[in-house]
Structure formats: C-alpha cells, structure tokens
Scaffold this motif. Sequence first.
Motif, PDB file in Angstrom:
ATOM      1  N   LEU A 164      -8.425   3.094   3.895  1.00 14.01           N
ATOM      2  CA  LEU A 164      -7.386   2.194   4.387  1.00 14.01           C
ATOM      3  C   LEU A 164      -6.867   1.314   3.254  1.00 14.01           C
ATOM      4  CD1 LEU A 164      -5.968   1.430   7.014  1.00 14.01           C
ATOM      5  CD2 LEU A 164      -7.663  -0.385   7.316  1.00 14.01           C
ATOM      6  N   GLY A 171       0.898   2.529  -0.092  1.00 11.69           N
ATOM      7  CA  GLY A 171       2.028   2.246   0.788  1.00 11.69           C
ATOM      8  C   GLY A 171       2.915   1.153   0.216  1.00 11.69           C
ATOM      9  N   HIS A 175       6.675   1.779  -1.057  1.00 10.34           N
ATOM     10  CA  HIS A 175       7.744   1.075  -0.366  1.00 10.34           C
ATOM     11  C   HIS A 175       8.658   0.361  -1.355  1.00 10.34           C
ATOM     12  CE1 HIS A 175       9.523  -1.972   2.403  1.00 10.34           C
ATOM     13  NE2 HIS A 175       9.574  -0.917   3.169  1.00 10.34           N
TER      14      HIS A 175
ATOM     15  N   LEU B 168       4.328  -5.207   1.805  1.00  7.06           N
ATOM     16  CA  LEU B 168       2.926  -4.833   1.972  1.00  7.06           C
ATOM     17  C   LEU B 168       2.685  -4.320   3.395  1.00  7.06           C
ATOM     18  CD1 LEU B 168       0.181  -5.214   0.295  1.00  7.06           C
ATOM     19  CD2 LEU B 168      -0.217  -7.125   1.843  1.00  7.06           C
ATOM     20  N   VAL B 170       4.937  -3.417   5.827  1.00  7.33           N
ATOM     21  CA  VAL B 170       5.751  -2.264   6.205  1.00  7.33           C
ATOM     22  C   VAL B 170       5.305  -1.018   5.441  1.00  7.33           C
ATOM     23  CG1 VAL B 170       8.074  -1.310   6.116  1.00  7.33           C
ATOM     24  CG2 VAL B 170       7.729  -3.655   6.886  1.00  7.33           C
ATOM     25  N   GLY B 171       5.034  -1.197   4.151  1.00  2.00           N
ATOM     26  CA  GLY B 171       4.598  -0.062   3.343  1.00  2.00           C
ATOM     27  C   GLY B 171       3.322   0.553   3.871  1.00  2.00           C
ATOM     28  N   ALA B 172       2.359  -0.289   4.219  1.00  2.77           N
ATOM     29  CA  ALA B 172       1.088   0.228   4.729  1.00  2.77           C
ATOM     30  C   ALA B 172       1.287   0.938   6.065  1.00  2.77           C
ATOM     31  CB  ALA B 172       0.086  -0.911   4.874  1.00  2.77           C
ATOM     32  N   GLU B 174       4.054   2.324   7.239  1.00  6.99           N
ATOM     33  CA  GLU B 174       4.805   3.570   7.043  1.00  6.99           C
ATOM     34  C   GLU B 174       3.924   4.643   6.418  1.00  6.99           C
ATOM     35  OE1 GLU B 174       8.608   3.269   5.160  1.00  6.99           O
ATOM     36  OE2 GLU B 174       9.486   2.260   6.893  1.00  6.99           O
ATOM     37  N   HIS B 175       3.107   4.225   5.471  1.00 11.19           N
ATOM     38  CA  HIS B 175       2.253   5.205   4.800  1.00 11.19           C
ATOM     39  C   HIS B 175       1.309   5.873   5.786  1.00 11.19           C
ATOM     40  CE1 HIS B 175      -0.854   6.596   1.883  1.00 11.19           C
ATOM     41  NE2 HIS B 175       0.224   6.929   1.231  1.00 11.19           N
ATOM     42  N   ILE B 176       0.734   5.070   6.653  1.00  9.93           N
ATOM     43  CA  ILE B 176      -0.195   5.615   7.646  1.00  9.93           C
ATOM     44  C   ILE B 176       0.543   6.502   8.651  1.00  9.93           C
ATOM     45  CG2 ILE B 176      -1.535   4.882   9.665  1.00  9.93           C
ATOM     46  CD1 ILE B 176      -2.698   2.697   7.777  1.00  9.93           C
ATOM     47  N   GLU B 195      -7.705  -1.765  12.750  1.00 11.30           N
ATOM     48  CA  GLU B 195      -8.283  -1.933  11.419  1.00 11.30           C
ATOM     49  C   GLU B 195      -7.197  -2.325  10.406  1.00 11.30           C
ATOM     50  OE1 GLU B 195     -10.499   1.513  10.228  1.00 11.30           O
ATOM     51  OE2 GLU B 195     -11.435   0.466   8.540  1.00 11.30           O
ATOM     52  N   LEU B 196      -6.041  -1.710  10.557  1.00 12.85           N
ATOM     53  CA  LEU B 196      -4.928  -2.064   9.670  1.00 12.85           C
ATOM     54  C   LEU B 196      -4.524  -3.516   9.870  1.00 12.85           C
ATOM     55  CD1 LEU B 196      -2.728  -1.324   7.642  1.00 12.85           C
ATOM     56  CD2 LEU B 196      -1.344  -0.491   9.544  1.00 12.85           C
ATOM     57  N   LEU B 199      -6.987  -5.843   8.228  1.00 12.84           N
ATOM     58  CA  LEU B 199      -6.843  -5.872   6.768  1.00 12.84           C
ATOM     59  C   LEU B 199      -5.619  -6.677   6.343  1.00 12.84           C
ATOM     60  CD1 LEU B 199      -7.730  -4.946   4.001  1.00 12.84           C
ATOM     61  CD2 LEU B 199      -6.624  -2.751   4.385  1.00 12.84           C
ATOM     62  N   ASP B 202      -6.100 -10.400   7.026  1.00 12.89           N
ATOM     63  CA  ASP B 202      -7.014 -10.973   6.037  1.00 12.89           C
ATOM     64  C   ASP B 202      -6.329 -11.144   4.684  1.00 12.89           C
ATOM     65  OD1 ASP B 202      -9.809 -11.794   5.570  1.00 12.89           O
ATOM     66  OD2 ASP B 202      -9.709 -10.216   4.051  1.00 12.89           O
ATOM     67  N   SER B 203      -5.388 -10.251   4.389  1.00 15.52           N
ATOM     68  CA  SER B 203      -4.662 -10.341   3.115  1.00 15.52           C
ATOM     69  C   SER B 203      -3.763 -11.567   3.051  1.00 15.52           C
ATOM     70  CB  SER B 203      -3.770  -9.117   2.909  1.00 15.52           C
ATOM     71  OG  SER B 203      -4.524  -7.944   2.934  1.00 15.52           O
TER      72      SER B 203
END
Lengths: 208, 208
Positions: A164, A171, A175, B168, B170-172, B174-176, B195-196, B199, B202-203
């Motif tokens: 992940l 990602g 992007h 960050l 949107v990219g994550a 879209e990637h998934i 889980e996403l 993460l 938390d970021s």
Amino acid sequence: MKKKPNSVQNIDNISRESERKGQILNSAIKIFGEKGFQNATIAEIAKDAGVGDATIYEYFKNKEDLMLAIPVEFTKELIPQINDHMMGIKGAFNKLRKFIWWWLNYVEKNPGYGSIVLLELKTSKTYVSTEAYQAARSFYQIVLDIIKEGQEEGAVKKEINPYLARSLCVGAMEHIIIRWLLKDRKYPLIQYADELADLLIDSLKTRV
Amino acid sequence: MKKKPNSVQNIDNISRESERKGQILNSAIKIFGEKGFQNATIAEIAKDAGVGDATIYEYFKNKEDLMLAIPVEFTKELIPQINDHMMGIKGAFNKLRKFIWWWLNYVEKNPGYGSIVLLELKTSKTYVSTEAYQAARSFYQIVLDIIKEGQEEGAVKKEINPYLARSLCVGAMEHIIIRWLLKDRKYPLIQYADELADLLIDSLKTRV
DNA sequence: TATGAATTCCGAATGTAATTCGGAAGAAAG
DNA sequence: CTTTCTTCCGAATTACATTCGGAATTCATA
C-alpha cells in the motif's frame, strides 16, 4: 536475429536485434509520444524511420505490438541506470528522495517515453499479459524494496503495508507526472520533486 | 434539440436532450467500458443502441467526441450524489474516509465508467480542453475542499501544500483503482478502502 | 568470383472501420 | 393535403492498418 558481422556497429547503447529495428523504435517513440497511439500512423512512423510501411511488419506483429515494444526495450535500460544513481546512497528515505528526483527528471527529459508509459500503454487490452507490464513492475519494485529496507532499518513505520505504501508513492508520482504531461510542460517537472519527497517521507516515517 | 411533446417520456434521470442521445450514450459507456476505445466500433455501439451508424453522427461529432460526452453527462450526476452521501458527516477525516469508500464502491459497481474515466480518457489529444476534463476537475475539487477544511479545523497539518496533498490522495486512489481494473476485478475493490484511508489520514494528520 | 538460397525490404492490393452523403420517413403548420 | 422542417439511416467514401508477391540484397559455398 542476425548482427552485421563486419561493419563498425560496435556501440549501440540500447541492445537491439538490428539497426532497422532500432530506427523503427526510435521513430515510434517519437511519433507515438507526440501524437499518441490513436493519432499516430504507421505511414508516418515508417517515413520518419526511412523505411517502407510494410517493413515495420517484418519486425513487429502490428501497431500495438510496436508500442508495447518501447517500454520493454527502454525500461530494461532504466533499471541499471537508476540503480547506478542509487549507489552510495545510505538510508531508505535518501534513496526514495533520489528515486523521485531521478524519475521526474527522466520523464521531463523524455516526455515522449513518459506519455507512452503513463498514458497510452494502459489502454492496450492485453497490457497486463505483456512483457511491457513486467518491465513496469520491476521498475516499481525498486520503490517496494526501498520501503521494506526502511522498515528493517526502523525508519519506516512497521505497521504500514509495504504494498500500500508503494501505491501511495507511485500513485502520487504518476499523478503529478500525468498532470504535467497533459498540461503545460512549460515549467520544470522536477520543481515538485522535493516537496513531494518531503510529504511522502513524512507519511512513512516512524514517530518518536 | 426537441423533445417528444406527447409520449410518456417523463422521467429520464440523467438530463438529456433526447431519448436517442441517451440510448447512444448508454450503449457507448457499455461498449467502450468493455472493449476500450480502440477496440469498440461505432457499428457495435449503434447496433446495441438500436440505431443506424450514421445516426450517431447526428448527436456526436465523432467517435472521440462520443467518448468524451460520457464523463460530462455522468460526472454531473456524481457530484450531487457524493455530496448527498457527505451530508451530516463531521470532520475532514471522516469526510475523506467516506469519499474514498464511496468512490471505490462506485467504480466497483460501474467498472465500465471507471475504465473510461481512468484509462481511456487521458489519451485523447484534446482532453484538457474538453468539458470532460472540467468535470473531472470539479469532482476532485471535493478532495481539495476537504483538505482545506481539515487545515482550518486544525486536523490537517497547516504546513502541507493542499494541492500536493490532493495529488497524494487522488494519485493513491487512482493507482489502486487502475490496478484493480487492469487485473482481476474478482475480489472487492473496497477491501482497500479502510486501509488506504488510514494511511492517508495518518499522512495528513497534525502531530501532537 | 559465381551461383543458388536466404533474408530483408517495400509498392501495391486488400480489408476494416470511421465518416459523409443524399435522400426517405415522419412530424408540424397552415 | 401540401409544404417545410427534423430525424434517421443505407450506401458510398475515405483513411488507415495489414497482407501479398516479388524485387533487391546478403550469405554460404564451391
């Protein structure tokens, strides 16, 4: 399948089966990169490469196969290059920062390659079953390794699922690159590198 | 331009200029979603919609224009829907979690729409200058608003560039989604949602 | 160095699918 | 019931990808 046995064909940086194939690939990357898969024509690529239309079909099964050959050839080269740049860098976060910088820089210098890999490729119906997909995989594998290394050395939070975390990093990079490719391309892409690296590192960092 | 003034054409949930146009769009989303832009044919879409090939050109300039019309029509619908789901949710992070869940769930239920928007659309040479691009923009604007709201309420780190933070998130996502679209589609996509969200939250979270 | 056999190359033909044309069929107005 | 306007579409047309058949080149061998 056969190399010129005599002539001065000593250095060809990208290992190729023949000069012809190389010419065609170079023109393909240029034309596909500029116009996209859809709007590029075989006739145009052939003309740019200085060969007849039919010749392309001696080397590639069809138009799609020609596009898919690009990342296979080039990504093979990329992995040693990035590994080379990574040498001597200590610590997962320093490596991650370098990776981001290097990748953004590479796409900025080779936007045609970037368009193909990030925009065009994924629409090929057979993509996941191609070598091109495997090449992309092994490229992003580097990020996964960095994250795992970071967890071992204690810099990256242990409780994060590394796959992940890779999606997060890849990602976000993709992007940002895609936005740049689609829009301006005027200002430097790498201007984002540092800030993005800061954000990602802060996301993954173990808290004290 | 003209509606049937007599018949029972009362409810068409997606505001459309005519039934014909709607039929064609529905078939287009289905066929493009299944086969991709490249492998879908106008003849097939026309047949599925029960119209002649030429009729499609009465409503859309060309094949590309037909594809670009899909996100315009549908994304318009999506924004009120997601806003509706967001009602009554308090706090930026709860909203972000909901957004992630909702979007993954929507794509899982409408993979054809997902393929078009996430894979096919961006290869259109004119994409950034289309309404489709504006529609996508306003959809992801929601994420930006959530992040800014989070910064105001103090939950999200003030020093983060909100645009980068959106990249960050949107990219994550879209990637998934893209991985899921390209590969299996067998197991549920929303299994990643929690889980996403953890993460990402938390970021962005302010540290104490 | 000459000769047959591969191999490489490509102009022209073929096939497929997007797009356009020209007019038929239906509705609206008088 | 004629005129006019709109909607619809079958039948060309056009643009390319791909294939064919054979010409040109290179290679292997005597």
